[in-house]
Design a protein around this motif. Structure first.
Motif, mmCIF file in Angstrom:
data_model
loop_
_atom_site.group_PDB
_atom_site.id
_atom_site.type_symbol
_atom_site.label_atom_id
_atom_site.label_comp_id
_atom_site.label_asym_id
_atom_site.label_seq_id
_atom_site.Cartn_x
_atom_site.Cartn_y
_atom_site.Cartn_z
ATOM 1 N N GLY A 196 39.738 46.265 32.637
ATOM 2 C CA GLY A 196 40.712 47.363 32.672
ATOM 3 C C GLY A 196 40.048 48.700 32.945
ATOM 4 N N PRO A 197 40.873 49.734 33.189
ATOM 5 C CA PRO A 197 40.328 51.048 33.552
ATOM 6 C C PRO A 197 39.452 51.651 32.463
ATOM 7 N N GLU A 198 39.704 51.267 31.204
ATOM 8 C CA GLU A 198 38.891 51.840 30.115
ATOM 9 C C GLU A 198 37.459 51.295 30.123
ATOM 10 N N PHE A 199 37.211 50.219 30.902
ATOM 11 C CA PHE A 199 35.863 49.655 30.982
ATOM 12 C C PHE A 199 35.137 50.076 32.266
ATOM 13 N N ALA A 200 35.856 50.782 33.132
ATOM 14 C CA ALA A 200 35.253 51.131 34.424
ATOM 15 C C ALA A 200 34.048 52.036 34.210
ATOM 16 N N LYS A 201 33.042 51.881 35.077
ATOM 17 C CA LYS A 201 31.816 52.667 34.935
ATOM 18 C C LYS A 201 31.836 53.902 35.841
ATOM 19 N N PHE A 202 32.991 54.197 36.421
ATOM 20 C CA PHE A 202 33.108 55.411 37.235
ATOM 21 C C PHE A 202 32.822 56.622 36.349
ATOM 22 N N THR A 203 32.237 57.664 36.932
ATOM 23 C CA THR A 203 32.190 58.924 36.180
ATOM 24 C C THR A 203 33.380 59.778 36.643
ATOM 25 N N THR A 204 33.882 60.611 35.733
ATOM 26 C CA THR A 204 35.141 61.326 35.987
ATOM 27 C C THR A 204 35.019 62.247 37.203
ATOM 28 N N ASP A 221 48.471 51.277 40.275
ATOM 29 C CA ASP A 221 49.681 50.728 39.661
ATOM 30 C C ASP A 221 49.731 51.197 38.199
ATOM 31 N N PRO A 222 50.766 51.980 37.819
ATOM 32 C CA PRO A 222 50.809 52.499 36.443
ATOM 33 C C PRO A 222 50.763 51.382 35.404
ATOM 34 N N ALA A 223 51.309 50.216 35.743
ATOM 35 C CA ALA A 223 51.340 49.112 34.775
ATOM 36 C C ALA A 223 49.923 48.678 34.386
ATOM 37 N N GLU A 224 48.960 48.858 35.305
ATOM 38 C CA GLU A 224 47.585 48.436 35.011
ATOM 39 C C GLU A 224 46.861 49.428 34.101
ATOM 40 N N LEU A 225 47.470 50.610 33.925
ATOM 41 C CA LEU A 225 46.854 51.624 33.063
ATOM 42 C C LEU A 225 47.391 51.558 31.634
ATOM 43 N N THR A 226 48.539 50.940 31.485
ATOM 44 C CA THR A 226 49.180 50.964 30.159
ATOM 45 C C THR A 226 49.031 49.633 29.435
ATOM 46 N N PHE A 261 43.404 50.895 43.928
ATOM 47 C CA PHE A 261 42.634 50.386 42.786
ATOM 48 C C PHE A 261 43.370 49.182 42.207
ATOM 49 N N HIS A 262 42.625 48.131 41.904
ATOM 50 C CA HIS A 262 43.202 46.947 41.253
ATOM 51 C C HIS A 262 42.407 46.692 39.988
ATOM 52 N N PHE A 263 43.039 46.909 38.837
ATOM 53 C CA PHE A 263 42.359 46.609 37.574
ATOM 54 C C PHE A 263 42.791 45.235 37.084
ATOM 55 N N TRP A 264 41.977 44.674 36.180
ATOM 56 C CA TRP A 264 42.254 43.342 35.621
ATOM 57 C C TRP A 264 42.342 42.291 36.725
ATOM 58 N N ARG A 265 41.425 42.380 37.702
ATOM 59 C CA ARG A 265 41.433 41.407 38.794
ATOM 60 C C ARG A 265 40.003 40.931 39.047
ATOM 61 N N ASN A 266 39.789 39.646 38.917
ATOM 62 C CA ASN A 266 38.458 39.074 39.122
ATOM 63 C C ASN A 266 38.414 38.408 40.494
ATOM 64 N N PRO A 267 37.388 38.688 41.308
ATOM 65 C CA PRO A 267 37.289 37.972 42.587
ATOM 66 C C PRO A 267 36.950 36.515 42.320
ATOM 67 N N ILE A 281 41.897 37.118 44.397
ATOM 68 C CA ILE A 281 41.602 37.772 43.115
ATOM 69 C C ILE A 281 42.560 37.238 42.055
ATOM 70 N N GLU A 282 42.003 37.005 40.882
ATOM 71 C CA GLU A 282 42.808 36.425 39.795
ATOM 72 C C GLU A 282 43.042 37.481 38.720
ATOM 73 N N ARG A 283 44.272 37.576 38.284
ATOM 74 C CA ARG A 283 44.588 38.506 37.197
ATOM 75 C C ARG A 283 43.828 38.056 35.944
ATOM 76 N N THR A 284 43.322 39.020 35.194
ATOM 77 C CA THR A 284 42.515 38.662 34.022
ATOM 78 C C THR A 284 43.140 39.203 32.738
ATOM 79 N N GLY A 285 42.703 38.628 31.648
ATOM 80 C CA GLY A 285 43.054 39.140 30.325
ATOM 81 C C GLY A 285 41.759 39.340 29.560
ATOM 82 N N LEU A 286 41.824 40.180 28.546
ATOM 83 C CA LEU A 286 40.613 40.542 27.809
ATOM 84 C C LEU A 286 40.360 39.577 26.663
ATOM 85 N N LEU A 287 39.103 39.173 26.535
ATOM 86 C CA LEU A 287 38.704 38.383 25.371
ATOM 87 C C LEU A 287 38.116 39.325 24.311
ATOM 88 N N GLN A 288 38.018 38.824 23.110
ATOM 89 C CA GLN A 288 37.567 39.694 22.015
ATOM 90 C C GLN A 288 36.182 40.275 22.216
#
Ligand code: NAP
Length: 448
Positions: A196-204, A221-226, A261-267, A281-288
């Motif tokens: 997700g966007p909160e894990f991205a290593k981009f600098t602001t 896509d706003p849905a990928e941010l929320t 930008f496509h977040f939560w997508r694994n090639p 690309i496959e939609r992903t979910g977060l593991l603990q």
């Protein structure tokens, strides 16, 4: 006062900061040779920092002062592993600091990665930076490009592809690169981020810069941010999310190019028979544990060019230990250690080769101070061979038929590049090939 001669292999920021630190020492009178396989110094500042980032490149001003120090000598066009080896260094120097960085790309390990049209961002960066190793084989006839990764290199690559000729013309890119970018057919650039966007290593700062593109829409896509909570996130991450929120709230305005930008997508697969035809690309979910799992929900980005931007890795060096899993030379505070954990005397490491490919340019200074502190502690307790002179090194290189390019040779290259730039009405145009770099640089050889 004791004296010592130290070799630094690699003239990027890590190597130059180490040299700077070495010649500031008061207890030992240190002379430094900075050895680089390329005739031009500055490593990734010259061949990695994006050409449209002149402010970051301006660090060259302070790096140049290090090269001009009377106790520092630049020996370009000298390759460790080919022209010289460890025994040469052991014979001619009291210690060696390796600072060769992380020049190779990492692979992802998915099907289709070897197809023509599947390339590394590293290769693309080398190409637009005019690195003499680059085979000039990007043609940009594709309309859709996928860039895999959520780091600053992915942003650099996407931004360069999204810029208009007018936005690039003033850069120091070689003419053939500017011509290709001018004729580029690329219209859609998809940045694929596996988390997700909160894990991205981009600098602001780099993310914000996309606002200034003159003819590209940024599509988020706003849905990928929320899809995840913002509670507890640090300030830098919240700042990134604020920029992405802003992009998500703006509908496309029909500009010529688009960065999606496509977040939560694994090639998961690069498709194609003889050439890349798409990226699955496959939609992903977060593991603990912070990694992701596939959800089985798969889309295809219709890209004909896929650029992997999933980090750099270092190259092992002859006769030195290497930790392949971490892609670094194992070390303790910069002292090289072997597989049994024993310190290898007189051998040191700094920069990305020491800690892996992370951090900004300034991080390398802190790193180099640590390494030089180790060098000095060891030199004080065991000074080693101090009888070899700078002239003996030049003579030994000459005997081996190695045509070292010293600082004045680099200055000739520099002048020629500035002259070529002036013809085109800008500060600099890079010389992108070995032949001309050597032709211009070698004329000033002092060892012949
Ligand atoms: P990076 O910051 O480490 O980013 C690599 C990205 O690749 C991460 O988003 C990572 O995702 C992703 N990734 C890794 N393996 C993957 C896989 N198998 N599949 C999909 N995605 C994968 O590396 P970088 O962009 O090459 O940058 C290197 C360093 O140079 C960084 O410190 C960077 O800040 C610096 N740099 C700075 C600038 C600047 O300041 N303007 C410009 C360029 C580079 P995960 O997080 O999920 O692993």
């Amino acid at each position: 006062m004791r004296s010592a001669r130290i070799a630094v292999i690699g003239s990027g920021p890590a190597g130059l900061f180490a040299a700077d630190e070495l010649v500031r020492q008061h207890d030992v009178d240190v002379e430094v040779d900075i050895i680089d396989r390329v005739p031009a110094p500055y490593g990734l500042v010259r061949y990695g920092v994006a050409p449209d980032h002149p402010r970051i490149k301006s660090v060259i001003g302070s790096l140049q002062r290090i090269l001009e120090h009377p106790k520092v000598r630049f020996l370009g066009n000298v390759e460790f592993g080919t022209d010289i080896d460890r025994s040469f260094l052991d014979e001619h120097y009291n210690a060696t600091i390796y600072a060769t960085g992380a020049s190779r790309d990492r692979s992802i390990g998915i099907a289709g990665e070897e197809l023509p049209g599947s390339r590394s961002a590293t290769a693309f960066v080398s190409w637009y930076s005019g690195h003499p190793d680059s085979p000039n084989d990007f043609h940009l006839r594709e309309d859709t490009v996928a860039v895999i990764g959520a780091g600053n290199v992915a942003l650099d690559v996407a931004r360069i592809l999204a810029k208009t000729p007018a936005e690039l013309d003033s850069t120091d890119m070689p003419p053939h690169v500017l011509d290709t970018l001018r004729d580029s057919r690329v219209r859609d650039i998809h940045v694929i981020c596996r988390r997700g966007p909160e894990f991205a290593k981009f600098t602001t700062k780099e993310l914000r810069e996309l606002r200034n593109l003159t003819d590209a829409d940024i599509i988020v896509d706003p849905a990928e941010l929320t899809s995840s909570t913002r509670e507890g996130l640090d300030r830098a991450t919240l700042a990134n999310l604020a920029v992405l929120d802003e992009f998500a709230s703006q509908p496309p305005t029909g500009r010529t190019r688009r960065i999606h930008f496509h977040f939560w997508r694994n090639p998961v697969e690069i498709k194609g028979c003889e050439h890349v035809e798409g990226l699955r690309i496959e939609r992903t979910g977060l593991l603990q544990d912070g990694t992701v799992h596939g959800t089985g929900d798969i889309d295809t980005v219709p890209a004909q060019l896929v650029l992997r931007s999933v980090g750099y890795r270092s190259v092992p060096l002859d006769d030195l230990p290497f930790d392949s899993a971490r892609g670094v030379i194992p070390n303790q505070l910069g002292r090289v250690v072997d597989s049994d954990g024993h310190v290898v005397p007189t051998q040191y490491v700094t920069g990305w080769l020491k800690r892996g490919p992370s951090g900004v340019i300034g991080t390398n200074r802190i790193d180099s101070v640590e390494t030089v502190t180790s060098v000095m502690e060891d030199l004080v307790s065991n000074p080693g061979n101090t009888s070899v002179s700078a002239d003996a090194v030049a003579a030994a290189l000459h005997t081996r038929g190695v045509k070292a390019i010293e600082y004045d040779g680099w200055l000739r290259i520099n002048d020629e590049e500035i002259e070529r730039g002036q013809v085109a009405g800008k500060d600099r145009t890079k010389i992108p090939d070995w032949e001309n770099l050597r032709r211009v640089g070698i004329e000033t050889l002092t060892s012949e």
